[in-house]
Design an enzyme around this catalytic site. Structure first.
Site, PDB file in Angstrom:
ATOM      1  CG  PHE A  11      -1.421   1.233   1.741  1.00 33.85           C
ATOM      2  CD1 PHE A  11      -2.048   2.150   0.900  1.00 33.85           C
ATOM      3  CD2 PHE A  11      -1.266   1.549   3.082  1.00 33.85           C
ATOM      4  CE1 PHE A  11      -2.510   3.369   1.394  1.00 33.85           C
ATOM      5  CE2 PHE A  11      -1.724   2.756   3.583  1.00 33.85           C
ATOM      6  CZ  PHE A  11      -2.336   3.677   2.739  1.00 33.85           C
ATOM      7  CB  ILE A  12       3.083   2.902   2.481  1.00 35.27           C
ATOM      8  CG1 ILE A  12       1.934   3.018   3.496  1.00 35.27           C
ATOM      9  CG2 ILE A  12       3.964   4.155   2.519  1.00 35.27           C
ATOM     10  CD1 ILE A  12       2.365   3.099   4.941  1.00 35.27           C
ATOM     11  CG  ASN A  32       6.744 -11.676   0.161  1.00 37.43           C
ATOM     12  OD1 ASN A  32       5.860 -10.821   0.119  1.00 37.43           O
ATOM     13  ND2 ASN A  32       7.006 -12.367   1.248  1.00 37.43           N
ATOM     14  N   GLY A  36       1.526  -7.516  -0.518  1.00 35.57           N
ATOM     15  CA  GLY A  36       1.726  -6.608  -1.646  1.00 35.57           C
ATOM     16  C   GLY A  36       1.033  -7.168  -2.878  1.00 35.57           C
ATOM     17  CG  LEU A  76       8.071   1.232   3.098  1.00 32.87           C
ATOM     18  CD1 LEU A  76       9.411   1.938   3.059  1.00 32.87           C
ATOM     19  CD2 LEU A  76       7.157   1.830   2.029  1.00 32.87           C
ATOM     20  CB  THR A  95       8.867 -11.221   7.823  1.00 34.34           C
ATOM     21  OG1 THR A  95       8.468 -12.485   7.312  1.00 34.34           O
ATOM     22  CG2 THR A  95       8.888 -10.198   6.704  1.00 34.34           C
ATOM     23  CB  ALA A 117       8.720   1.813   7.046  1.00 32.82           C
ATOM     24  CE1 TYR A 149       4.613  -4.567  11.910  1.00 38.58           C
ATOM     25  CE2 TYR A 149       3.126  -3.047  13.002  1.00 38.58           C
ATOM     26  CZ  TYR A 149       3.947  -3.358  11.947  1.00 38.58           C
ATOM     27  OH  TYR A 149       4.101  -2.458  10.925  1.00 38.58           O
ATOM     28  CE  LYS A 153       7.959  -2.851  11.062  1.00 39.84           C
ATOM     29  NZ  LYS A 153       8.776  -2.456   9.892  1.00 39.84           N
TER      30      LYS A 153
END
Ligand code: UDP
Length: 336
Positions: A11-12, A32, A36, A76, A95, A117, A149, A153
């Protein structure tokens, strides 16, 4: 300038691709195609300054060939969306942690600069009036996959910061707060596209919990130029920058506004968290950014109003692609 983007079909990422091509860059993307979608890149696929490679950020060779010759890299690619994280915590951890390490090493070896990001999720349950980049992180139990998450991050940011401090890597971090806009899909959470699709199809609009939790939504068209400007600022290396909307709104008010603005016949239904997510799910009550640091560095001012955002997203869904594409092909990379 040569730019490389991991997660560029997300998306971004796909909006960033268009922005950089319009600015005259050569742009290479590695994605991948899990979350997306190649359709997101339809407007640029024939551009001679654009190249796309389907591949995974866990594959060092694929990342090396992406970043070779690049001046700057935008990282990203990540497993994103509450649903995906809760359903596949291990894949998300691998990931989001190991993938980022691969990217950091490859960018360091290639001598490029890096924009990482990150996400407002790193602040966790901190519900203060205005979160600045030095605010505390308040996370729930490490055994609750909901926090995977935010934990991953946070580690990514610490890795990036350490690569800057110990190896001099030119890396800047952006923390994105509920970025929304066309091409975002609701399959893995993401309240705005979910509620707009529901309102357009006349289905009940699902508000989780009591609906009094708040967010500050920001428009992808405001965020992407700011990301790009931050990536070009040497003063940003080693630092993190909030990028979020300036208007705090409860999810119930958001739902009401969507129904009203789109003249939808939908009713609004409260769905208990235990039904919406796995049992024991903890939501964030509030998440309000302090954008002063990014305003001071690059003049960041979110301009697009919530009404404009809703209308733009609805227009994309009405064009047809949106309704069908709300079920993406499979799971995985995009941006935070
Ligand atoms: N949410 C909702 N209905 C939905 C999807 C999400 O009420 O159909 C809520 C969700 O529980 C959260 C907010 O909307 O309180 C924002 O959710 P999203 O997944 O978009 O972002 P995040 O939780 O990461 O802020």
């Amino acid at each position: 300038m040569k730019s490389a983007i991991t997660g560029g079909a997300g998306f971004i990422g796909s909006h960033l691709v268009e922005h950089l091509l319009a600015a005259g860059d050569d742009v290479a993307v590695l994605d991948n195609l899990s979350t997306g979608r190649i359709e997101n890149l339809a407007p640029v696929l024939k551009n001679p300054r654009f190249t796309f490679t389907e591949g995974n950020i866990l594959d060092r060779r694929a990342v090396d060939s992406l970043v070779r010759g690049a001046d700057r890299v935008f990282h990203l690619a990540a497993a994103v969306g509450v649903n995906l994280i809760v359903e596949h915590p291990l894949e998300s951890l691998r990931t989001n942690i190991h993938g980022t390490e691969v990217v950091l090493d490859a960018v360091l070896d290639a001598g490029a600069s890096l924009l990482l990001a990150s996400t407002s999720e790193v602040y966790g349950k901190n519900a203060s009036d205005s979160l600045n980049e030095e605010s505390d992180r308040i996370l729930g139990s490490a055994l609750k996959s909901r926090w995977t998450y935010a934990a991953a991050k946070g580690i990514d940011e610490a890795f990036a910061h350490s690569y800057w401090r110990e190896f001099g890597l030119h890396v800047a971090i952006v923390r994105l707060f509920n970025t929304v806009g066309p091409r975002q899909r609701g399959r893995y959470g993401m309240v705005v596209p979910r509620l707009i699709r529901q309102a357009l199809s006349g289905e009940p609009v699902t508000v989780y919990g009591d609906g009094l939790q708040t967010r500050c939504f920001s428009y992808v068209g405001d965020i992407v130029p700011a990301i790009t400007r931050i990536s070009a600022e040497p003063a940003a290396y080693g630092n993190a920058y909030n990028l979020g909307g300036s208007h705090e709104i409860s999810i119930m008010t958001l739902a009401q506004r969507i129904v009203e603005l789109l003249e939808s016949p939908s009713t609004i239904t409260l769905v208990p968290y235990e039904e919406a997510y796995a049992e024991g799910y903890e939501d964030m009550r509030r998440r309000v950014p302090d954008n002063s640091r990014s305003r001071a560095l690059v003049g960041f001012e979110p301009k697009t109003t919530l009404d404009e955002i809703i209308l733009n997203v609805a227009a994309e869904f009405r064009l047809g692609a949106g309704g069908r594409a709300s079920q993406p092909r499979a799971a995985a990379v995009a941006a935070g």
